[in-house]
Design an enzyme around this catalytic site. Structure first.
Site, mmCIF file in Angstrom:
data_model
loop_
_atom_site.group_PDB
_atom_site.id
_atom_site.type_symbol
_atom_site.label_atom_id
_atom_site.label_comp_id
_atom_site.label_asym_id
_atom_site.label_seq_id
_atom_site.Cartn_x
_atom_site.Cartn_y
_atom_site.Cartn_z
ATOM 1 N N CYS A 1 -6.451 2.644 -4.002
ATOM 2 C CA CYS A 1 -5.851 3.169 -2.783
ATOM 3 C C CYS A 1 -6.743 4.257 -2.217
ATOM 4 O O CYS A 1 -6.788 5.369 -2.753
ATOM 5 C CB CYS A 1 -4.454 3.732 -3.078
ATOM 6 S SG CYS A 1 -3.559 4.250 -1.586
ATOM 7 N N CYS B 1 0.817 -1.210 0.000
ATOM 8 C CA CYS B 1 0.000 0.000 0.000
ATOM 9 C C CYS B 1 0.853 1.264 0.000
ATOM 10 O O CYS B 1 1.040 1.899 1.039
ATOM 11 C CB CYS B 1 -0.948 0.020 1.201
ATOM 12 S SG CYS B 1 -2.178 1.354 1.076
#
Length: 438
Positions: free
Chosen positions: A367, A189
């Site tokens: 995201c 991430c």
């Protein structure tokens, strides 16, 4: 008789002694071996356990606990707890699969075997590698010691052992320098290191210490985010909130006794030393040890070499990879795993039947960039940083709905659908509500 052929006499008779390793080691055989019990491993084990006879699938995973790691950003911001992100591994693995609670030690792709750290041998017909990434704290001298020290001011949201310390540091901050870092390795991430900056900024404003605080975000990248549409929006955020951004600047050492951190600029090779009151470190990451020494299964950096579209290994057709441990050039997120899982399922089934899979992974990733305790930018994109949005609105804008999707909807989808192999991303929603979207 022991391993060396010796018989030991005892009072009243003889007793045979055996080596412990010989007693504990075992041989296993399966149709499909899944290495890793994270998001990708659970999803694939669930899919194939429904398709194959009982015990045809073995999952090799040493951890007793399974974590929904995207929640750790909100743990670091004080929104929730580590306990809320954790469930027993046994509860998320399919009952029809056999779980071996060991870690992998080595792969022999020619013999189709995997050896565990306990000495067991698992013979497979097909293999899915889904082991993710591990934190490599040792690459930054002083980081391990600083994380262990409760008073160092150093933390990370990338570990269940330290993300609550992040919140402790943020909540106790009463002014001074707050430094945030991004390493020059692939990471899980890539948006998370800046999400915690925005939550810290929001909390400092809430308690009235923001005007006494200097926030600095040091990133290895030449831009704040890899997709221009969202980078432009994020640049407005950092400018409006007076957050300092240093590009191509990487943490090289922490000196907790002095509360200072040493950085290097990757372009000029010049050193920069910054004092800090609190420091959030995103640790360097790598694949697990057994992949670092897996020969032609991996590339020079230890990532499984797969075709970026089919996710099939480039040399061994009975091996597939999914998730963070592969060399595909996409953002390493749970959203990517959801889309990849359908591709691996269809293509591996074709391989099992002697065919060639036709499903293609397009690089989809998402995201949710949390920018406060109420707002979020919902970034979605494909290979080559092409935006690919689900909702019929500009997702680069900070929105309340995006925040609650991150906080509530995505954990629900993860536990109830993705881990069970029944969620493949939002494409079906996108086709219904945004048929002409990019």
């Amino acid at each position: 008789m022991n391993a060396f052929g010796k018989i030991y006499p005892l009072k009243g008779g003889l007793i045979r002694k055996f080596s412990v390793s010989a007693t504990l080691s075992a041989n296993h055989t399966c149709k499909l071996l899944v290495i890793g019990g994270g998001s990708g491993g659970c999803a694939m084990a669930a899919k194939f356990s429904r398709r194959l006879p009982k015990d045809s699938v073995i999952v090799l995973e040493p951890s007793q606990d399974h974590y929904y790691q995207p929640l750790w950003t909100l743990v670091g911001g004080g929104v929730t707890t580590v306990a809320a992100s954790r469930r027993p591994e046994a509860s998320v693995l399919p009952a029809a699969a056999k779980w071996i609670k060991h870690a992998a030690h080595s792969i022999d792709p020619v013999k189709n075997t995997v050896t565990t750290v306990e000495g067991d041998t698992i013979s497979y017909e097909y293999l899915i590698i889904a082991v993710g990434l591990v934190n490599d704290y040792s690459k930054v001298p002083g980081l391990t010691e600083a994380l262990a020290d409760p008073d160092s001011g150093v933390s990370t949201i990338y570990s269940p052992d330290h993300c609550e310390k992040t919140w402790r540091n943020i909540s106790r901050h009463r002014g001074g320098r707050a430094v945030f870092t991004v390493p020059d390795t692939p990471i899980k991430c890539p948006g998370a290191p800046q999400k915690i900056v925005y939550l810290a900024d929001a909390y400092f404003n809430k308690i009235g210490v923001r005007n006494k605080s200097e926030l600095t975000y040091n990133t290895c990248l030449p831009v704040i985010f890899g997709v221009k549409k969202y980078a432009d929006a994020l640049m407005k955020v950092v400018k409006d909130r007076n957050i300092n951004v240093n590009y191509r600047t990487v943490l090289r050492e922490i000196r907790p006794d002095r509360k200072e951190a040493k950085f290097v600029n990757l372009d000029t090779e010049k050193d920069l030393t910054l004092p800090y009151d609190i420091l959030h470190a995103t640790p360097p990451m790598r694949t697990p040890d057994f992949l670092q020494n897996a020969g032609d299964v991996v590339n020079d950096c230890g990532f499984v070499t797969v075709d970026k579209y089919s996710l099939q290994h480039t040399k061994y057709p009975n091996i597939y990879g999914i998730g963070d441990c592969t060399d595909t050039p996409n953002s390493k997120t749970a959203a990517a795993v959801s889309k990849q899982s359908l591709v691996v399922e269809h293509n591996l089934l074709s391989t099992m039947s002697g065919g060639q899979g036709s499903r293609r992974y397009d690089g989809y990733g998402a995201c949710p960039l949390v920018t406060s305790y109420r707002t979020c930018i919902m970034a979605e994109f494909l290979y080559d940083s092409v935006p690919h949005e689900t909702l019929p609105m500009n997702q680069a804008k900070e929105r309340v709905i995006s925040y609650y999707m991150k906080k509530d909807l995505f954990p629900f989808l993860y536990w109830n659908f993705l881990l069970k192999g029944r969620y493949h991303g939002p494409e079906f929603v996108r086709k219904i509500i945004n048929p002409f979207g990019n």
